[in-house]
Write an enzyme that holds these catalytic residues in place. Structure first.
Site, PDB file in Angstrom:
ATOM      1  N   SER A 125       0.968  -1.191  -0.121  1.00 24.68           N
ATOM      2  CA  SER A 125      -0.003   0.021   0.367  1.00 24.68           C
ATOM      3  C   SER A 125       1.025   1.284  -0.338  1.00 24.68           C
ATOM      4  O   SER A 125       2.602   1.351   0.033  1.00 24.68           O
ATOM      5  CB  SER A 125      -0.699  -0.394   0.743  1.00 24.68           C
ATOM      6  OG  SER A 125      -1.808   1.065   1.912  1.00 24.68           O
ATOM      7  N   TYR A 152      -3.833  -0.672   9.818  1.00 25.89           N
ATOM      8  CA  TYR A 152      -3.605  -1.307   8.797  1.00 25.89           C
ATOM      9  C   TYR A 152      -2.173  -0.118   8.197  1.00 25.89           C
ATOM     10  O   TYR A 152      -1.772  -0.780   7.246  1.00 25.89           O
ATOM     11  CB  TYR A 152      -4.888  -0.044   7.419  1.00 25.89           C
ATOM     12  CG  TYR A 152      -4.407  -0.431   6.633  1.00 25.89           C
ATOM     13  CD1 TYR A 152      -5.141  -1.544   5.518  1.00 25.89           C
ATOM     14  CD2 TYR A 152      -4.108   0.348   5.157  1.00 25.89           C
ATOM     15  CE1 TYR A 152      -5.380  -1.612   4.119  1.00 25.89           C
ATOM     16  CE2 TYR A 152      -4.252  -0.011   3.724  1.00 25.89           C
ATOM     17  CZ  TYR A 152      -4.730  -1.009   3.923  1.00 25.89           C
ATOM     18  OH  TYR A 152      -4.355  -0.734   2.173  1.00 25.89           O
TER      19      TYR A 152
HETATM   20  P1  NAP Z   1     -12.220  -5.257  -1.427  1.00 23.48           P
HETATM   21  O1  NAP Z   1     -12.341  -5.152  -2.078  1.00 23.48           O
HETATM   22  O2  NAP Z   1     -12.598  -5.271  -0.039  1.00 23.48           O
HETATM   23  O3  NAP Z   1     -11.180  -6.725  -1.457  1.00 23.48           O
HETATM   24  C1  NAP Z   1     -10.509  -7.334  -0.405  1.00 23.48           C
HETATM   25  C2  NAP Z   1     -10.351  -8.570  -0.845  1.00 23.48           C
HETATM   26  O4  NAP Z   1      -9.780  -9.059   0.420  1.00 23.48           O
HETATM   27  C3  NAP Z   1     -11.540  -9.485  -0.849  1.00 23.48           C
HETATM   28  O5  NAP Z   1     -11.922 -10.510  -1.725  1.00 23.48           O
HETATM   29  C4  NAP Z   1     -11.958 -10.229   0.438  1.00 23.48           C
HETATM   30  O6  NAP Z   1     -12.478 -11.782   0.772  1.00 23.48           O
HETATM   31  C5  NAP Z   1     -10.308 -10.551   0.892  1.00 23.48           C
HETATM   32  N1  NAP Z   1     -10.657 -11.193   2.424  1.00 23.48           N
HETATM   33  C6  NAP Z   1     -10.541 -10.324   3.194  1.00 23.48           C
HETATM   34  N2  NAP Z   1     -10.865 -10.746   5.116  1.00 23.48           N
HETATM   35  C7  NAP Z   1     -10.942 -12.024   4.402  1.00 23.48           C
HETATM   36  C8  NAP Z   1     -10.485 -13.469   4.767  1.00 23.48           C
HETATM   37  N3  NAP Z   1     -10.299 -12.958   6.723  1.00 23.48           N
HETATM   38  N4  NAP Z   1     -10.143 -13.986   5.032  1.00 23.48           N
HETATM   39  C9  NAP Z   1      -9.905 -14.252   3.217  1.00 23.48           C
HETATM   40  N5  NAP Z   1     -10.513 -13.071   2.342  1.00 23.48           N
HETATM   41  C10 NAP Z   1     -10.678 -12.062   2.612  1.00 23.48           C
HETATM   42  O7  NAP Z   1     -10.526  -4.383  -1.158  1.00 23.48           O
HETATM   43  P2  NAP Z   1      -9.197  -4.581  -2.327  1.00 23.48           P
HETATM   44  O8  NAP Z   1      -8.619  -3.048  -2.821  1.00 23.48           O
HETATM   45  O9  NAP Z   1      -9.601  -5.343  -3.636  1.00 23.48           O
HETATM   46  O10 NAP Z   1      -7.860  -4.493  -1.550  1.00 23.48           O
HETATM   47  C11 NAP Z   1      -7.560  -5.597  -2.091  1.00 23.48           C
HETATM   48  C12 NAP Z   1      -5.750  -5.298  -1.714  1.00 23.48           C
HETATM   49  O11 NAP Z   1      -5.148  -4.188  -1.633  1.00 23.48           O
HETATM   50  C13 NAP Z   1      -5.327  -5.618  -0.334  1.00 23.48           C
HETATM   51  O12 NAP Z   1      -4.333  -6.095   0.818  1.00 23.48           O
HETATM   52  C14 NAP Z   1      -6.075  -3.823   0.354  1.00 23.48           C
HETATM   53  O13 NAP Z   1      -5.656  -3.483   1.353  1.00 23.48           O
HETATM   54  C15 NAP Z   1      -5.126  -3.417  -0.767  1.00 23.48           C
HETATM   55  N6  NAP Z   1      -5.040  -2.376  -1.001  1.00 23.48           N
HETATM   56  C16 NAP Z   1      -6.204  -1.948  -2.073  1.00 23.48           C
HETATM   57  C17 NAP Z   1      -5.474  -0.142  -2.382  1.00 23.48           C
HETATM   58  C18 NAP Z   1      -7.046   0.233  -2.783  1.00 23.48           C
HETATM   59  O14 NAP Z   1      -6.993   2.047  -3.023  1.00 23.48           O
HETATM   60  N7  NAP Z   1      -7.646  -0.191  -3.184  1.00 23.48           N
HETATM   61  C19 NAP Z   1      -4.541   0.631  -1.639  1.00 23.48           C
HETATM   62  C20 NAP Z   1      -3.824  -0.120  -1.580  1.00 23.48           C
HETATM   63  C21 NAP Z   1      -3.221  -1.236  -1.409  1.00 23.48           C
HETATM   64  P3  NAP Z   1     -14.742 -10.317   0.793  1.00 23.48           P
HETATM   65  O15 NAP Z   1     -14.903 -10.042  -0.357  1.00 23.48           O
HETATM   66  O16 NAP Z   1     -15.404 -12.369   1.120  1.00 23.48           O
HETATM   67  O17 NAP Z   1     -14.277  -9.673   2.217  1.00 23.48           O
END
Ligand code: NAP
Length: 252
Positions: free
Chosen positions: A144, A157
């Protein structure tokens, strides 16, 4: 000399692949020729459809990564289904928002367990198989901007993602000579569930957009190229980097 981005014959295990960045990464790896094992706690139907449309073999493993309980099963099922795991993408992650002065132990532990602890132990379990058959592989952690910056109102986080940058470097140092490339991607601000609260706050949303040089939030497909690159033979001599894909945010 040619550099290959072809992932044909490789299996990629992607956690949290049902939505958001994990889905975008799974589809990009599928388009590059990889078979996909999607790991998570929700239905993978949409990701399965998109990966199959790209011509890829697809399997899913149901698992909740909030504890270490499913780790050995995930790896065993993936190996049984596909033969071997050549690429691991540690994408599953959560965020909790509250002022540091009020932050609870539960919001600390829940975030650290998924974002850092399960990531480490899944990497360990997969690396054991990569080392045992001496074929190596690629591990890509989704870090991130909070691996570089402090942020506000997200203490666990920021701690988890800063820790993940350090862990990426440590694992790269320990496993590089064993043929495993461990690297990370640091996404900027992307349109997913993770950023819903920010995007629905007009003040925070316009502040964030105002300092992204590219002039827009990222879409999950914007991460695909970096993931394919780090998963491919073109990255064979790259170890321990945290690659920002952020529309220029960190350059600002
Ligand atoms: P998201 O749509 O909330 O996706 C998060 C994913 O993690 C979902 O598939 C979720 O599954 C899964 N997850 C969460 N808790 C879990 C658990 N206990 N067991 C199994 N799976 C779990 O958000 P995203 O933005 O795509 O996030 C993906 C990654 O990118 C994360 O590590 C986040 O920190 C990172 N990130 C995102 C951004 C951004 O701007 N969006 C920026 C930097 C980093 P469910 O749908 O079942 O909850």
């Amino acid at each position: 000399m040619t550099f290959s981005f072809d992932l044909a014959g490789k299996t990629a295990l992607v956690t949290g692949a049902n939505t958001g960045l994990g889905q975008g990464i799974a589809v990009a790896l599928a388009q590059a020729g990889a078979s996909i094992v999607a790991v998570g706690r929700s239905s993978m139907d949409e990701t399965e459809r998109l990966c199959r449309e790209a011509g890829a073999a697809f399997h899913s493993v149901q698992a909740d990564l909030s504890s270490l309980e499913p780790i050995e099963r995930i790896v065993a099922e993936a190996v049984t289904l596909t033969g071997r795991i050549g690429i691991l993408v540690n994408n599953a992650g959560i965020i909790r928002r509250a002022d540091a002065i009020d932050f609870t132990e539960k919001d600390w532990d829940d975030v650290m367990n998924v974002n850092l602890k399960s990531t480490f132990f899944l990497s360990q379990a997969v690396a054991r198989t990569m080392i045992a058959d001496e074929q190596g592989g690629k591990i890509i952690n989704i870090a991130s901007l909070l691996s570089f910056q402090g942020g506000i109102r997200i203490p666990s986080y920021t701690a988890s993602k800063s820790g993940l940058a350090g862990l990426t470097r440590l694992l790269a140092c320990e496993w590089a000579a064993k043929g495993i490339n461990v690297n990370a991607i640091a996404p900027g601000y992307f349109v997913t569930n993770n950023t819903e609260a920010l995007r629905s706050d007009p003040k925070r949303s316009s502040e964030i957009l105002g300092r992204i040089p590219a002039g827009r939030w990222g879409n999950p497909s914007d991460l695909g190229g970096a993931a394919v690159f780090l998963a491919s033979p073109a990255a064979n001599y790259i170890h321990g980097i945290v690659l920002p894909v952020d529309g220029g945010w960190l350059a600002r």
